[in-house]
Scaffold this motif. Structure first.
Motif, PDB file in Angstrom:
ATOM      1  N   THR A 160       1.035  -1.326  -0.018  1.00 22.23           N
ATOM      2  CA  THR A 160       0.038   0.022   0.009  1.00 22.23           C
ATOM      3  C   THR A 160       0.850   1.261   0.112  1.00 22.23           C
ATOM      4  O   THR A 160       0.478   2.286  -0.858  1.00 22.23           O
ATOM      5  CB  THR A 160      -0.990   0.068   1.204  1.00 22.23           C
ATOM      6  N   ALA A 212       2.410   1.822  -3.520  1.00 18.75           N
ATOM      7  CA  ALA A 212       1.596   2.324  -4.446  1.00 18.75           C
ATOM      8  C   ALA A 212       1.083   3.679  -4.129  1.00 18.75           C
ATOM      9  O   ALA A 212       1.378   4.581  -5.104  1.00 18.75           O
ATOM     10  CB  ALA A 212       0.150   1.491  -4.434  1.00 18.75           C
ATOM     11  N   VAL A 240      -6.257   3.549  -4.804  1.00 22.09           N
ATOM     12  CA  VAL A 240      -5.128   2.593  -4.403  1.00 22.09           C
ATOM     13  C   VAL A 240      -5.914   1.941  -3.032  1.00 22.09           C
ATOM     14  O   VAL A 240      -5.847   0.625  -2.908  1.00 22.09           O
ATOM     15  CB  VAL A 240      -3.738   3.402  -3.959  1.00 22.09           C
ATOM     16  N   ILE A 291      -6.045  -2.234  -3.235  1.00 19.47           N
ATOM     17  CA  ILE A 291      -4.887  -3.053  -2.854  1.00 19.47           C
ATOM     18  C   ILE A 291      -5.026  -3.582  -1.434  1.00 19.47           C
ATOM     19  O   ILE A 291      -3.970  -4.153  -1.051  1.00 19.47           O
ATOM     20  CB  ILE A 291      -3.644  -1.944  -3.033  1.00 19.47           C
ATOM     21  N   THR A 337      -5.817  -7.410  -7.937  1.00 16.88           N
ATOM     22  CA  THR A 337      -5.465  -5.920  -8.628  1.00 16.88           C
ATOM     23  C   THR A 337      -5.879  -6.181 -10.230  1.00 16.88           C
ATOM     24  O   THR A 337      -6.214  -5.020 -10.762  1.00 16.88           O
ATOM     25  CB  THR A 337      -4.005  -5.902  -8.489  1.00 16.88           C
ATOM     26  N   CYS A 371      -1.198   0.285  -8.318  1.00 17.50           N
ATOM     27  CA  CYS A 371      -1.637  -0.844  -7.516  1.00 17.50           C
ATOM     28  C   CYS A 371      -1.101  -2.032  -8.264  1.00 17.50           C
ATOM     29  O   CYS A 371      -0.264  -2.950  -7.559  1.00 17.50           O
ATOM     30  CB  CYS A 371      -3.034  -1.041  -7.523  1.00 17.50           C
TER      31      CYS A 371
END
Length: 800
Positions: A21, A24, A53, A57, A65, A164
């Motif tokens: 996370t 991203a 995101v 994710i 994803t 992601c």
């Protein structure tokens, strides 16, 4: 040791999720803060890139994803294309707070209406895009470009999706396939360990060591249920990871393995049922050779379980050959004389059932691909037609009103920040009913603590933008733990993550404290609108929903019990048991929701009694399933036997039918009783139906009472055991000298004894359920004395 391993696994999962996370979000931040001019020109809303995101994710695999990419594209087509047409027709310069709220509400209604056809993530992304398109268009007025403005929102979404995908590939992809395979492996080990613990408790010489083993097995059972949830969570994602391959064949193999492993749970619950009852096993039944034979059965079962899980094994020894008959079972030639011996036989029956399930071949009754496609087309057409149903229309109405009202009030409070009131409503949309006040509370708390953390990070690292993103990593770890906690759950964890990232990843929004205060106020406006609309349009308390689900569970129990006298097909039995389990799951969910709901001026919800009723109904469902397994086996063994044997089997069937009919009648009565608003309403109904002079002493009532002094289950059990002895004595009298028949007789004795255990336990559970229903009715009518049997008879008199 087990708790430590589970803690380590949770730490690994949370750290991996937080790392991906943060990575991203860093990609989004680097692109929007340090990227070339053309990226900044198109990605005009980096805040929504961060939101995308977080939505995609969080605890995601590569399959999730890839599916998120498709869902984002689908959501963009749902929101951006209609918005371009709407803005060109209306003109951004003519937008007001009212028309903006109305346009967003109508667009949201169209997105949410096909409730069963669109994935929840797609709806949330589409709703968030709708808020940004219309509210930002209203804020900028005539400067808004009707075509490029929605396309910039779409570009911001695309950046989040690309981030992601890149984050899931670095340093190596996290595959749903690996998660499911690992869960299958752990479940196989879990089942094997539980079998060993149950056998250890069964053969233990003292009650203390036996209960210690049962406690360990219960903890493993809870872990097993979480592993099954993991498999259910990641199985849909595997299709996206295996798209270029022969996914259907691969998927079916795993489905068969999962179904077989999950089918073993019923046998394990039966073994636990025997041990949890603390009924001492007579030492005469566990003498020398029998004890050794039971241990040999344990090895055979463990070997079969390992074969299901594709674990390589050494060459099979004669003692563990799965094709050889169980010598331990061959010595069971007599029906037990007393009910105290029944738990011993039932435990062996569960052990045998576990082995049978693990060695059974998958049934070849799969539908052809053409039939599946036809069925899917029909189901889709039915789903589109059912969009007009109230169950689908009501969520769309509630969401559109909540969103429109939040945008309108948020824009009135602060026009430049009006979209922050609509975004929480949009991205937290839930397709199913939720505990309104609890969810709103955790969303508000998550937003506040995330925003406070973001403000603190901005003050500490005000001049170091790169360090701000590094400070997100510990917060994402904390948010991951929040998502897995019982107090906050996923709603609170996501709100906390979004609250922090929108402040730490921002630029040129003014002072962080002022921005944070505006965001918190706008968020509270949005959540307040959601609560108000929920209370106005769906004022039903969660306690009333739980009461309705309890009534439906009793009705499903009545239908399931009624099948025992109707000679149904195997498919009908399985379907009725699935329906009962489905209603029990709904009862559990509604009970948890009612427990989390504040009582206000209503009477408190009796959660403890509902939980006990749920457990008793689950045990009753298990016993009915065990009975159907035993009856199915007896039906196969009874084929081709003598007329006298068939007559004895019919007597056994009548005994079971007598009990299940009594349980069915009782369940039907409780179904009607739990729907009562009050005892006063019943008296009024009786007066209206001219039954005011009705007397319980007049004639025989059709409602059995299991809690009466003369216990009906005990009578049925004694008669049942007598008939079972007749079956065991007469079934193989003509062929006594054949060795194969001796094995068959032991299997029949085991099944009949298991049925006797079920008969006894179902009677006990019926007594407990009757007492708990009485307490529930008494708590709802504290000023009245509740005579449950009399109330039941009065209710049934209304339907004559």
């Amino acid at each position: 040791m087990q708790m430590t391993e589970r803690g380590r696994a949770m730490w690994r999962t949370c750290l991996a999720s937080a790392f991906r996370t943060a990575l991203a979000c860093t990609i989004v931040g680097a692109a929007t803060l340090y990227g070339p001019e053309w990226i900044l020109r198109f990605v005009a809303f980096p805040a929504f890139s961060y939101v995308t995101v977080i939505l995609i994710i969080t605890d995601a695999t590569l399959g999730d994803t890839l599916r998120g990419c498709w869902l984002a594209l689908y959501a963009t087509c749902q929101s951006v294309a209609p918005a371009i047409i709407t803005l060109r027709l209306i003109g951004p310069a003519r937008l007001t707070a009212g028309t903006t709220a109305l346009a967003a509400a109508l667009a949201a209604f169209v997105v949410v209406l096909p409730n069963n056809l669109t994935h929840l993530v797609a709806k949330r992304i589409a709703l968030g895009q709708i808020v940004l398109i219309y509210v930002i268009g209203y804020i900028n007025g005539a400067e808004t470009e009707p075509v490029m403005h929605p396309l910039r929102v779409a570009a911001s979404t695309a950046l989040g999706v690309i981030a992601c995908v890149l984050a899931l590939l670095v340093p190596f992809p996290r595959l749903a396939t690996c998660e499911v395979k690992q869960s299958f492996k752990e479940i196989g080990q879990n089942v094997t360990t539980r079998v060993k613990l149950y056998m250890k408790a069964f053969c233990a010489e003292d009650a203390t060591s036996a209960m210690a083993s049962v406690s360990q097995a219960r903890e493993l059972s809870r872990m097993s249920s979480k592993l099954y949830q993991t498999i259910k969570r990641y199985q849909p994602s595997m299709r996206w990871e295996r798209l270029p391959f022969k996914i259907w064949r691969w998927q079916n193999v795993n489905d068969n393995k999962g179904e077989k492993l999950q089918s073993m749970e019923i046998a394990l619950r039966g073994m636990e049922m025997v041990l949890a009852s603390k009924t001492p096993i007579p030492s005469s039944l566990l003498a020398g050779e029998v004890k050794d034979g039971i241990k040999n059965m344990q090895e055979r079962v463990i070997l079969a379980i390992k074969r299901v899980n594709n674990i390589p094994q050494p060459s099979v020894t004669p003692e563990t050959d799965l094709e050889k008959p169980n010598e331990c079972l061959q010595k069971l030639q007599e029906i037990p004389e007393t009910s105290q011996d029944l738990p011993f036989y039932f435990f062996l029956f569960c052990l045998r059932l576990l082995e049978t399930i693990s060695t059974a071949k998958p049934e070849e009754n799969k539908a052809k691909p053409e039939e599946k496609n036809k069925g899917s087309v029909k189901s889709k057409s039915r789903s589109w037609i059912s969009c007009r149903d109230s169950k689908n229309v009501m969520p769309a109405i509630k969401l559109s009103l909540s969103l429109g009202l939040a945008i309108f009030l948020g824009s009135l409070y602060s026009k430049p920040n009006g979209y922050w009131a609509g975004l929480p409503v949009a991205i937290s949309f839930a397709a199913a009913r939720e505990a309104t006040f609890k969810v709103a509370n955790v969303k508000a708390q998550g937003t506040v603590i995330g925003t406070v953390y973001g403000v603190m990070g901005c003050f500490v690292f005000q001049r170091f933008l790169t360090v701000r993103f590094l400070s997100l990593l510990p917060w994402f770890i904390f948010s991951a733990f929040l998502s897995k906690s019982r107090m906050y759950g996923q709603a609170g964890g996501i709100s906390a993550a979004i609250g922090a990232v929108l402040i730490l990843g921002r630029k040129n929004f003014g002072g962080p404290s002022d921005f944070a205060i505006d965001r918190i106020i706008e968020t509270f406006i949005g959540l307040s609108c959601s609560i108000m609309v929920e209370l106005v349009l769906q004022p039903t308390r969660a306690a009333n929903v739980a009461k309705l689900e309890l009534s439906r569970s009793f009705h499903a129990l009545y239908e399931c019990a009624s099948l025992f006298g109707a000679k149904p097909s195997k498919a009908e039995i399985v379907e009725s048991q699935k329906k009962l389990r489905s209603h029990l799951n709904a009862l559990k969910k509604s009970t948890e929701e009612a427990q989390a709901e504040p009582s206000f001026w209503f009477s408190p919800f009796n959660a403890s009694r509902y939980e006990k009723l749920f457990k008793s109904l689950c045990r009753m469902a298990d016993l009915l399933e065990f009975s159907s397994h035993a009856i199915g086996f007896l039906g196969e063994q009874g084929k081709g036997k003598s007329p006298q044997c068939k007559e004895n089997l019919r007597d056994v069937d009548k005994d079971l039918k007598s009990l299940t009919q009594s349980i069915g009648i009782l369940a039907k009565s409780f179904e009607e009783i739990t729907l009562l608003k009050s005892l006063d309403a019943l008296e009024k109904a009786l007066v209206k139906n001219d039954n005011s002079s009705w007397d319980i002493e007049l004639g025989k009532t059709p409602n059995p009472s299991f809690s009466s002094p003369e216990s009906e289950p005990e009578k049925i059990l004694n008669t049942y055991l007598q008939h079972c002895r007749g079956v065991a004595d007469g079934m193989f009298r003509a062929e006594e000298e054949r060795e194969e028949v001796e094995v068959d007789k032991s299997e029949v004795v085991l099944s009949l004894s298991a049925l006797g255990f079920c008969v006894e336990k179902m009677g006990q559970e019926a007594i407990e359920i009757e007492e708990m229903v009485k307490e529930v009715v008494q708590s709802e009518n504290p000023s009245s004395h509740v005579n449950l049997h009399e109330i039941s008879c009065k209710i049934r008199s209304l339907y004559k």
